[in-house]
Design an enzyme around this catalytic site. Structure first.
Site, short mmCIF file in Angstrom:
data_model
loop_
_atom_site.label_atom_id
_atom_site.label_comp_id
_atom_site.label_asym_id
_atom_site.label_seq_id
_atom_site.Cartn_x
_atom_site.Cartn_y
_atom_site.Cartn_z
N ASP A 10 -3.37 -4.63 0.89
CA ASP A 10 -4.22 -4.33 1.82
C ASP A 10 -5.86 -4.62 2.12
O ASP A 10 -6.48 -4.02 1.84
CB ASP A 10 -4.12 -2.56 1.39
CG ASP A 10 -4.52 -2.15 2.97
OD1 ASP A 10 -4.62 -3.11 3.59
OD2 ASP A 10 -5.15 -0.62 3.19
N ASP A 43 2.61 4.27 4.57
CA ASP A 43 2.34 4.02 6.98
C ASP A 43 2.10 2.99 6.70
O ASP A 43 1.75 1.37 7.48
CB ASP A 43 1.35 4.88 7.01
CG ASP A 43 -0.06 4.67 6.14
OD1 ASP A 43 -0.51 4.57 4.93
OD2 ASP A 43 -1.30 4.81 6.62
N TYR A 77 -8.10 -3.79 -2.88
CA TYR A 77 -7.64 -2.77 -1.39
C TYR A 77 -9.02 -2.36 -0.67
O TYR A 77 -9.82 -1.98 -1.25
CB TYR A 77 -7.28 -1.37 -2.69
CG TYR A 77 -7.34 -0.44 -1.22
CD1 TYR A 77 -6.81 -0.45 -0.04
CD2 TYR A 77 -7.53 0.84 -1.16
CE1 TYR A 77 -6.40 1.00 1.19
CE2 TYR A 77 -7.85 1.81 -0.57
CZ TYR A 77 -6.99 1.84 0.66
OH TYR A 77 -7.47 3.11 1.80
N ASN A 87 0.83 -1.19 0.22
CA ASN A 87 -0.24 0.08 -0.25
C ASN A 87 0.86 1.33 0.15
O ASN A 87 1.44 1.60 1.19
CB ASN A 87 -0.80 -0.18 1.19
CG ASN A 87 -1.95 1.25 1.39
OD1 ASN A 87 -1.36 2.21 0.52
ND2 ASN A 87 -3.50 1.18 1.28
N GLU A 93 -3.82 1.36 -2.93
CA GLU A 93 -3.58 3.15 -2.79
C GLU A 93 -2.92 3.77 -3.44
O GLU A 93 -1.64 4.73 -3.02
CB GLU A 93 -3.48 3.33 -1.17
CG GLU A 93 -4.88 4.01 -0.27
CD GLU A 93 -4.08 4.61 0.85
OE1 GLU A 93 -5.05 5.84 0.82
OE2 GLU A 93 -3.93 4.01 1.71
N ASN A 95 -7.16 -4.71 5.06
CA ASN A 95 -7.69 -4.04 6.30
C ASN A 95 -8.00 -5.12 7.24
O ASN A 95 -9.40 -4.43 7.48
CB ASN A 95 -8.95 -3.10 5.74
CG ASN A 95 -8.46 -1.72 5.26
OD1 ASN A 95 -7.50 -0.88 6.44
ND2 ASN A 95 -8.86 -0.97 4.15
#
Length: 359
Positions: A219, A339, A179, A46, A77, A221
């Site tokens: 990602d 991040d 994502y 990401n 992203e 999440n």
């Protein structure tokens, strides 16, 4: 996963990075023949704005890619808007270039992707209407897939909302780059509903895709178990502005609510999928065991989660050589400005011996 950091020529010559493959999404035609059989080395990352990474962190990331030499790079992203003027339908497979600012940004990105090692890859994009979400898939030109789709329904030319999916089909397996949408904090903002709907579709997809091995990366999440976050108690009790959801299972840090974790367990079980990192790394690693890190300044300093994954069909278990997080520490070493840190997967070559002949 954007919780704290908010950074905010059409197909060219053969010397430029290919923006759109000659193999169209959903096309049944075969890609160019290669003596290599299939991709074995993968990176997912990401980037939290690919353009910002190109501007600020590209030499370091380039060195990382050069050293690891992946066959596939899955990006989430990307935060690059899709082509198309304001008020008209967007082309989610092409980069925006209808303003002077967007042309300049596109040229900057293309220069970076036309240089080694990225010039060795063909790139597929699935983009949002604005600088939000979006995915990209880089595949070495010697490993071109048979088909590429941009939606879970495998419908030609259709892209998921916000460009959240790229699905590449190879001879021996499917590769899915997603994502996944953030669960959010509040039921009233419909983010819970959006995530429930996504998880339901993912469950249906993995069940319906059982005819061929699957590698699912990106990602996602969600942090599956307590071992997948640095501070379980902190994340379980987290809330935004004192808000408490109506359903207790939705309480806590997005990505670590009980509801999300239960649904993720069901997806793994019903899809017969292995979490490649946890398959190899049974113990908690406070230094290198997380892929996302909170802002180094403030209450999230040192608070980390593993939300970026490689999931693989159980039939691929004996081929998993390594799966590693490439960032470490609370100062985000190896995150290359994002991040999130890159995560890698390496497989061994498929055995040429038929199952019936194995002892």
């Amino acid at each position: 996963m954007k919780r704290f950091f908010k950074p905010i020529e059409k197909e060219g010559s053969s010397k430029k990075a290919a923006l759109s493959p000659s193999l169209k999404d959903g096309d049944d035609s075969e890609a160019s023949v290669s003596d290599k059989k299939e991709p074995l080395k993968f990176i997912t990352w990401n980037a939290n704005s690919l353009l910002l990474r190109v501007k600020n962190d590209w030499p370091e990331f380039t060195k990382f890619v050069t050293n690891f030499d992946p066959d596939v790079i899955a990006i989430q992203e990307v935060r690059i808007p899709a082509a198309g003027s304001k008020g008209v339908s967007k082309n989610q497979g092409e980069l925006k270039d209808d303003t002077s600012a967007s042309r300049e940004e596109k040229q900057m990105l293309m220069r970076a992707l036309s240089s080694p090692p990225f010039a060795n890859y063909r790139v597929w994009w699935s983009l949002s209407d604005s600088k939000y979400a979006g995915t990209a898939l880089f595949i070495k030109k010697c490993f071109q897939p048979k088909k590429v789709f941009f939606n879970l329904d495998r419908i030609a030319s259709k892209h998921e909302v916000d460009g959240r999916v790229i699905l590449a089909e190879f001879e021996e397996f499917r590769l899915l780059n997603t994502y996944s949408p953030n669960n959010g904090w509040k039921e009233e903002e419909n983010s819970f509903k959006r995530r429930r709907k996504w998880d339901k579709r993912m469950l249906e997809f993995v069940i319906q895709s059982s005819d061929k091995p699957l590698i699912w990366c990106g990602d996602l999440n969600v942090s599956h178990e307590d071992i997948d976050v640095s501070h379980p108690e902190f994340f379980s009790a987290a809330k935004l502005n004192g808000y408490i959801p109506p359903n207790k299972e939705d309480y806590g840090q997005p990505g670590f609510t009980l509801a999300e974790r239960k649904r993720f367990s069901a997806i793994l079980k019903e899809g017969k999928l292995i979490d490649a990192y946890r398959f190899l790394h049974k113990e908690k690693d406070m230094e290198c065991g997380f892929s996302w890190s909170g802002n180094p300044i403030g209450k999230y300093r040192g608070k980390r989660m593993r939300i970026d994954y490689f999931l693989a069909s159980e039939s691929l278990a004996d081929r998993i050589v390594s799966c590693e997080m490439h960032g470490q520490g609370i100062e985000l070493q190896g995150f290359y400005g994002s991040d999130h840190c890159p995560v890698s997967l390496e497989l061994s070559e498929a055995s040429s011996c038929p199952e019936s002949q194995k002892s």
